[in-house]
Design an enzyme around this catalytic site. Sequence first.
Site, mmCIF file in Angstrom:
data_model
loop_
_atom_site.group_PDB
_atom_site.id
_atom_site.type_symbol
_atom_site.label_atom_id
_atom_site.label_comp_id
_atom_site.label_asym_id
_atom_site.label_seq_id
_atom_site.Cartn_x
_atom_site.Cartn_y
_atom_site.Cartn_z
ATOM 1 C CG HIS A 53 42.580 38.421 42.101
ATOM 2 N ND1 HIS A 53 42.365 38.637 43.444
ATOM 3 C CD2 HIS A 53 42.160 37.159 41.852
ATOM 4 C CE1 HIS A 53 41.828 37.539 43.981
ATOM 5 N NE2 HIS A 53 41.705 36.627 43.037
ATOM 6 C CG ASP A 92 40.698 34.059 45.894
ATOM 7 O OD1 ASP A 92 41.175 34.548 44.869
ATOM 8 O OD2 ASP A 92 39.481 34.111 46.183
ATOM 9 C CD GLU A 136 38.893 38.028 40.978
ATOM 10 O OE1 GLU A 136 38.352 37.073 40.401
ATOM 11 O OE2 GLU A 136 38.922 38.116 42.241
ATOM 12 C CD GLU A 137 38.456 37.865 45.558
ATOM 13 O OE1 GLU A 137 37.345 37.500 45.133
ATOM 14 O OE2 GLU A 137 39.348 37.060 45.904
ATOM 15 C CG ASP A 177 41.963 33.769 41.027
ATOM 16 O OD1 ASP A 177 42.425 33.695 42.182
ATOM 17 O OD2 ASP A 177 40.845 34.257 40.760
ATOM 18 C CG HIS A 209 36.013 34.822 48.915
ATOM 19 N ND1 HIS A 209 35.029 34.523 48.005
ATOM 20 C CD2 HIS A 209 37.122 35.108 48.184
ATOM 21 C CE1 HIS A 209 35.514 34.620 46.775
ATOM 22 N NE2 HIS A 209 36.786 34.965 46.850
#
Length: 416
Positions: A221, A241, A274-275, A302, A379
């Site tokens: 992603h 990520d 994706e997130e 990922d 994140h």
Amino acid sequence: MAHSQAFRSIAVAILGPVALCTQAFMAQAGQDYALVGPTVVKKLNLETVYNHSTSGLSLIKADRRVLENISRHAHEERRCGGYELVTLSHPLNTLKSKAEVEGLFSRLPEARQKASKTQNRTGDVPQFSQAIADTLTEVSADRIKEDITWISSYPTRYHRSETKNVHVDELKKRLAEVAKASSFASVEEVIHSGNKTEQKTVRARLLGSQAPNEIVVLGAHFDSIRKGLFPGRKPAPGADDDASGSSNLIEIFRILSKGPQPQRTIEFMWYAAEEVGLVGSAEVAGAYAKEKKDVVGVLNLDMTLFPGSGTLAFGVVTDFTSPWLTNYIKELNRHYTKAKVIDTECDYACSDHATWHRLGFPAAFPSEATFSQSNKNIHTQNDVIDSKSDFNHSAMFARLGLAYAMSLGNSRHRGP
Ligand code: BES
Ligand code: ZN
């Protein structure tokens, strides 16, 4: 050719409903070939022109006497006709006919393939190949580092930020530059039709020479997120990520686009959004399911940068994935990357492998570490390149993905 019409006529369904049985006797000369099952081939000692290993079905010349013989046999056995007439638009043993014949088999309903007695239920396993081992030495940790540095340098790749497609457009441009030098590579953007995202997915394709309808997918992603209030306005570098997996795919595409051309089609996808719930992959996989595309495997990369379970170790996700393809990856690791592989679970649909899996496509998800030992900085604004980042660790996933693309892309390997 006498029967060169560009259509394929299907008269009888193998082992199909009884209502179709009568049509077996309507077999006419003028049909080129017939698909037959393994029992009939053996019993009547038929001469085949093509054998399909997964389904156990074969193609024979549609000689009227042979077909009548099959019908008689079927009648005696109180079974349905036992063949399916097909008209091919290209002469056999040409490149185009190969693709056409492969396409014919690839569209067979799964139920019919499962009904086959000759099916290998555990699925195929890759063998060691020196050619693959040699190609794996081309993977460069330095180039992967450059790409992760580039991708994580955008303030955010959040799908609703003002700059949601800036990095996407740049990726497409860079991949197009790579594809330009190749006669079988192409790049396109996928605009998502639903109202969930305006971010685009990028898809690069290496067209298969022998079985272009059989598709080997590699995905990562290309968005990022910074959890909390205003996720689009705060820094979301997403180095691990998933700039890492995205960079692995770029490296694999670079190497494979130089040739030789793969037998099956290999597709690389950098998914949007994706997130926020696997939005990009869900739409792509959904479209492929609707179009009944023959996807033989989906590899998800990922998070590959943080060696949380050790440098020569990684996790392989065993939920929402295919046991066959997961074992395939483990075998490739045994042949080439030689790391310790630890089974791990997300316990939920944690990344894009899950959308493919849900739609019935075999998916696998090797990841940097076990789920509990993976990077805790994702994140946040701290998902950056730091002292713990290990580009050799990340390069191991590029080698694994390259071995996967070459093994599955140049064989008839399939899952059960
Ligand atoms: N890369 C993560 C998933 C992940 C985390 C895999 C840790 C392995 C170890 C992915 O980008 C993600 O954040 N997924 C979401 C779920 C998704 C459906 C929005 C998550 O885990 O919260
Ligand atoms: Zn994430």
